[in-house]
Design a protein around this motif. Structure first.
Motif, short mmCIF file in Angstrom:
data_model
loop_
_atom_site.label_atom_id
_atom_site.label_comp_id
_atom_site.label_asym_id
_atom_site.label_seq_id
_atom_site.Cartn_x
_atom_site.Cartn_y
_atom_site.Cartn_z
N ILE A 65 0.95 -1.10 0.04
CA ILE A 65 0.04 0.02 -0.03
C ILE A 65 0.87 1.33 -0.05
N THR A 66 1.96 1.23 0.84
CA THR A 66 2.77 2.45 0.89
C THR A 66 3.54 2.66 -0.45
N ASP A 67 4.07 1.50 -1.11
CA ASP A 67 4.59 1.55 -2.18
C ASP A 67 3.87 2.42 -3.55
N VAL A 68 2.58 1.63 -3.46
CA VAL A 68 1.67 2.04 -4.41
C VAL A 68 1.37 3.69 -4.19
N LEU A 69 1.24 4.12 -3.04
CA LEU A 69 0.62 5.52 -2.86
C LEU A 69 1.93 6.03 -2.92
N ILE B 148 4.35 10.32 -6.65
CA ILE B 148 5.65 10.82 -7.80
C ILE B 148 5.28 11.03 -8.96
N GLU B 149 4.39 10.12 -9.51
CA GLU B 149 3.56 10.19 -10.91
C GLU B 149 2.84 11.37 -10.93
N LYS C 284 12.57 6.34 -9.22
CA LYS C 284 11.66 7.62 -9.25
C LYS C 284 12.20 8.66 -8.07
N ILE C 285 12.48 8.01 -6.87
CA ILE C 285 12.66 8.72 -5.69
C ILE C 285 14.31 9.34 -6.11
N VAL C 286 15.12 8.64 -6.37
CA VAL C 286 16.39 9.19 -6.74
C VAL C 286 16.34 10.31 -7.66
N GLU C 287 15.32 10.03 -8.65
CA GLU C 287 15.46 11.23 -9.65
C GLU C 287 14.57 12.36 -9.28
N VAL C 288 13.56 12.24 -8.31
CA VAL C 288 12.91 13.38 -7.55
C VAL C 288 13.92 14.17 -6.85
#
Length: 200
Positions: free
Chosen positions: A33-37, A42-43, A173-177
């Motif tokens: 759930i955490t990963d999906v949220l 991010i998207e 995605k987090i690294v890129e953010v």
């Protein structure tokens, strides 16, 4: 749980086994759930970063401790070397960096056979922080490497029940953010190394 209470209430060993399974299932569901949220945030461009000064070496050690039970069960050697940082404090979002490290190190633990090794190093140069996570695991097939950062892709179907296929895509995605980039090198049967480069 109702079945458990009716039929195994007096069987302490069976009761503990079912409760452990329930805890593991609940923990897995919570992580999904955490990963999906987080991926959704991010998207949609809604993931907020809360930057502060943090001790990178200490953060890596926290993740090591988090995975300690798994590494001990498999007899893995876990090494950390942050001496080349010169100064351990870096600027960033500690929660998100911990999330990245947990995903990468969790994968390393999962795919490294008993008696293997995992090594984390970090250094600072030319305005960036470089973190490397290397293992002596099973490695990733060359034809799978271009796809490992795709959502729900799992190169090793034998481990499909142990993950949700979002760990590496989310880490990327987090690294890129955070303004960084991530890369991977792998030799099948020898191991894998992930490299994370973040602005200092």
């Amino acid at each position: 749980l109702q079945y458990l209470m009716r039929h195994h209430l007096d069987d302490r060993e069976k009761l503990e086994e079912y409760l452990t399974k329930a805890e593991v299932s609940a923990s897995y569901l919570q992580s999904v759930i955490t990963d999906v949220l987080d991926m959704s945030k991010i998207e949609s461009g809604q993931l907020e970063l809360y930057r502060s000064e943090m001790d990178l070496a200490k953060l890596i050690e926290e993740v090591r401790i988090l995975l300690e039970n798994q590494t001990e069960q498999k007899g893995l050697c876990f090494g950390i070397d942050c001496r080349e940082l010169t100064e351990p404090f870096v600027w960033g979002d500690p929660l998100r960096l911990k999330q990245i490290l947990t995903n990468l190190l969790g994968n390393a633990v999962k795919f490294t056979p008993e008696g293997g090794s995992i090594f984390v190093s970090c250094h600072r140069s030319a305005g960036v922080i470089t973190i490397r996570v290397r293992d002596t695991g099973t490695g990733i097939p060359q034809n799978a490497l271009p796809h490992i950062f795709e959502k729900f892709y799992q190169a090793d179907s034998s481990h499909a029940t142990k993950g949700n296929g979002l760990g590496l895509p989310l880490a990327k995605k987090i690294v890129e953010v955070c303004g960084g980039r991530i890369g991977v090198q792998s030799d099948l049967g020898k191991g894998t190394e992930f490299t994370v480069i973040l602005p200092d």
